[in-house]
Write a protein that holds these residues in place. Structure first.
Motif, PDB file in Angstrom:
ATOM      1  N   VAL A 168     -29.435  39.974  21.969  1.00  0.00           N
ATOM      2  CA  VAL A 168     -28.391  40.010  22.864  1.00  0.00           C
ATOM      3  C   VAL A 168     -28.608  41.174  24.126  1.00  0.00           C
ATOM      4  N   ALA A 169     -29.065  42.348  23.508  1.00  0.00           N
ATOM      5  CA  ALA A 169     -29.455  43.344  24.593  1.00  0.00           C
ATOM      6  C   ALA A 169     -30.273  44.292  24.136  1.00  0.00           C
ATOM      7  N   VAL A 170     -30.930  45.148  24.984  1.00  0.00           N
ATOM      8  CA  VAL A 170     -31.729  46.087  24.414  1.00  0.00           C
ATOM      9  C   VAL A 170     -31.518  47.444  25.564  1.00  0.00           C
ATOM     10  N   ILE A 171     -31.776  48.582  25.045  1.00  0.00           N
ATOM     11  CA  ILE A 171     -31.921  49.458  25.917  1.00  0.00           C
ATOM     12  C   ILE A 171     -33.044  50.535  25.545  1.00  0.00           C
ATOM     13  N   ARG A 172     -33.592  51.211  26.516  1.00  0.00           N
ATOM     14  CA  ARG A 172     -34.761  52.105  26.495  1.00  0.00           C
ATOM     15  C   ARG A 172     -33.985  53.387  25.853  1.00  0.00           C
ATOM     16  N   TRP A 173     -35.132  54.130  25.045  1.00  0.00           N
ATOM     17  CA  TRP A 173     -34.559  54.935  24.478  1.00  0.00           C
ATOM     18  C   TRP A 173     -34.321  56.253  25.327  1.00  0.00           C
ATOM     19  N   GLY A 223     -32.546  55.404  27.815  1.00  0.00           N
ATOM     20  CA  GLY A 223     -31.195  55.024  28.609  1.00  0.00           C
ATOM     21  C   GLY A 223     -31.275  54.348  30.076  1.00  0.00           C
ATOM     22  N   GLY A 224     -32.500  54.376  30.576  1.00  0.00           N
ATOM     23  CA  GLY A 224     -32.514  54.237  31.993  1.00  0.00           C
ATOM     24  C   GLY A 224     -32.629  52.488  32.322  1.00  0.00           C
ATOM     25  N   VAL A 225     -33.128  51.787  31.432  1.00  0.00           N
ATOM     26  CA  VAL A 225     -33.524  50.456  31.530  1.00  0.00           C
ATOM     27  C   VAL A 225     -32.796  49.595  30.488  1.00  0.00           C
ATOM     28  N   THR A 226     -32.273  48.466  30.856  1.00  0.00           N
ATOM     29  CA  THR A 226     -31.694  47.436  29.803  1.00  0.00           C
ATOM     30  C   THR A 226     -32.312  46.101  30.231  1.00  0.00           C
ATOM     31  N   LYS A 227     -31.968  45.176  29.045  1.00  0.00           N
ATOM     32  CA  LYS A 227     -32.324  43.808  29.472  1.00  0.00           C
ATOM     33  C   LYS A 227     -31.266  43.183  28.752  1.00  0.00           C
ATOM     34  N   TYR A 228     -30.649  41.991  29.015  1.00  0.00           N
ATOM     35  CA  TYR A 228     -29.779  41.238  28.426  1.00  0.00           C
ATOM     36  C   TYR A 228     -30.249  39.557  28.173  1.00  0.00           C
ATOM     37  N   GLN A 229     -29.391  39.288  27.219  1.00  0.00           N
ATOM     38  CA  GLN A 229     -29.831  37.746  27.066  1.00  0.00           C
ATOM     39  C   GLN A 229     -28.814  37.066  28.323  1.00  0.00           C
ATOM     40  N   ASP A 230     -29.344  35.893  28.681  1.00  0.00           N
ATOM     41  CA  ASP A 230     -28.537  35.324  29.924  1.00  0.00           C
ATOM     42  C   ASP A 230     -27.020  35.123  29.705  1.00  0.00           C
ATOM     43  N   CYS A 266     -27.317  45.894  15.195  1.00  0.00           N
ATOM     44  CA  CYS A 266     -28.295  46.865  15.838  1.00  0.00           C
ATOM     45  C   CYS A 266     -29.433  47.056  15.226  1.00  0.00           C
ATOM     46  N   ALA A 267     -30.583  47.392  16.107  1.00  0.00           N
ATOM     47  CA  ALA A 267     -32.049  47.640  15.504  1.00  0.00           C
ATOM     48  C   ALA A 267     -32.492  48.667  16.334  1.00  0.00           C
ATOM     49  N   ALA A 268     -33.495  49.367  15.681  1.00  0.00           N
ATOM     50  CA  ALA A 268     -34.523  50.253  16.563  1.00  0.00           C
ATOM     51  C   ALA A 268     -35.930  49.604  16.419  1.00  0.00           C
ATOM     52  N   GLY A 269     -36.491  49.784  17.514  1.00  0.00           N
ATOM     53  CA  GLY A 269     -37.838  49.148  17.866  1.00  0.00           C
ATOM     54  C   GLY A 269     -38.542  49.575  19.205  1.00  0.00           C
ATOM     55  N   ARG A 270     -39.016  48.421  19.561  1.00  0.00           N
ATOM     56  CA  ARG A 270     -39.702  48.366  20.939  1.00  0.00           C
ATOM     57  C   ARG A 270     -38.705  47.734  21.752  1.00  0.00           C
ATOM     58  N   PHE A 271     -38.988  47.649  23.120  1.00  0.00           N
ATOM     59  CA  PHE A 271     -38.185  47.221  24.125  1.00  0.00           C
ATOM     60  C   PHE A 271     -38.358  45.603  24.308  1.00  0.00           C
ATOM     61  N   GLY A 272     -38.139  44.975  23.520  1.00  0.00           N
ATOM     62  CA  GLY A 272     -38.159  43.516  23.355  1.00  0.00           C
ATOM     63  C   GLY A 272     -37.063  42.336  22.971  1.00  0.00           C
ATOM     64  N   SER A 273     -37.365  41.342  23.060  1.00  0.00           N
ATOM     65  CA  SER A 273     -36.039  40.320  22.869  1.00  0.00           C
ATOM     66  C   SER A 273     -36.599  39.604  21.352  1.00  0.00           C
ATOM     67  N   THR A 274     -37.596  39.922  20.659  1.00  0.00           N
ATOM     68  CA  THR A 274     -37.587  39.279  19.634  1.00  0.00           C
ATOM     69  C   THR A 274     -37.695  40.155  18.250  1.00  0.00           C
ATOM     70  N   ARG A 275     -37.293  39.468  17.209  1.00  0.00           N
ATOM     71  CA  ARG A 275     -36.767  40.326  15.839  1.00  0.00           C
ATOM     72  C   ARG A 275     -38.255  41.011  15.135  1.00  0.00           C
ATOM     73  N   SER A 276     -39.205  40.704  15.679  1.00  0.00           N
ATOM     74  CA  SER A 276     -40.474  41.056  15.141  1.00  0.00           C
ATOM     75  C   SER A 276     -40.701  42.514  15.907  1.00  0.00           C
ATOM     76  N   GLU A 277     -40.128  42.894  16.969  1.00  0.00           N
ATOM     77  CA  GLU A 277     -40.354  43.877  17.474  1.00  0.00           C
ATOM     78  C   GLU A 277     -39.240  45.183  17.214  1.00  0.00           C
ATOM     79  N   TYR A 278     -38.783  44.763  16.100  1.00  0.00           N
ATOM     80  CA  TYR A 278     -37.787  46.055  15.775  1.00  0.00           C
ATOM     81  C   TYR A 278     -38.150  46.177  14.145  1.00  0.00           C
ATOM     82  N   ASP A 279     -38.289  47.534  13.984  1.00  0.00           N
ATOM     83  CA  ASP A 279     -38.446  47.824  12.524  1.00  0.00           C
ATOM     84  C   ASP A 279     -37.428  48.377  11.699  1.00  0.00           C
ATOM     85  N   TYR A 280     -36.334  48.623  12.295  1.00  0.00           N
ATOM     86  CA  TYR A 280     -35.047  49.074  11.480  1.00  0.00           C
ATOM     87  C   TYR A 280     -33.705  48.311  11.966  1.00  0.00           C
ATOM     88  N   TRP A 281     -32.921  47.968  11.034  1.00  0.00           N
ATOM     89  CA  TRP A 281     -31.750  47.229  11.182  1.00  0.00           C
ATOM     90  C   TRP A 281     -30.382  47.883  10.355  1.00  0.00           C
TER      91      TRP A 281
END
Length: 121
Positions: free
Chosen positions: A48-53, A55-62, A96-111
């Motif tokens: 859905v969306a991600v934000i840098r730790w 807080g300055g950069v975000t990305k969204y699903q279209d 919600c999930a914690a990980g790297r700035f990405g859009s795939t599940r594999s980029e997140y380590d904690y849920w």
């Protein structure tokens, strides 16, 4: 034990708004980028969306651009997802999930455990 705890889900009519929160109960996720995903019944868990730790950069699903806003309050160790102009197709369990700035599940380590959002037509 550090964990992510979502809250704020519920039932809302189409066109309404909800704000989801994701609290880092153990302050263990400082430095992680934070994302939101959602999973509708019978479907895959989608980005859905991600934000840098920072807080300055975000990305969204279209499909949510212009309607959803992700933000974080580092002092409160909390990430938010403000959802406006909700549609029935937004109905899902939101994670919600914690990980790297990405859009795939594999980029997140904690849920987190997820919170249900239901939008009625």
């Amino acid at each position: 034990q550090a964990q992510l705890v979502e809250s704020g889900g519920g039932l809302v009519q189409a066109g309404g708004s909800l704000r989801l929160s994701c609290a880092d109960s153990g302050r263990a996720f400082r430095g992680y980028d934070m994302g939101w995903f959602r999973q509708a019944p019978g479907k895959e868990r989608d980005f859905v969306a991600v934000i840098r730790w920072t807080g300055g950069v975000t990305k969204y699903q279209d499909s949510v651009k212009g309607r959803f806003t992700i933000s974080r309050d580092t002092a409160k160790n909390t990430v938010y997802l403000q959802m406006n102009s909700l549609k029935p197709e937004d109905t899902a369990v939101y994670y919600c999930a914690a990980g790297r700035f990405g859009s795939t599940r594999s980029e997140y380590d904690y849920w987190g455990q997820g919170t249900q959002v239901t939008v009625s037509s």
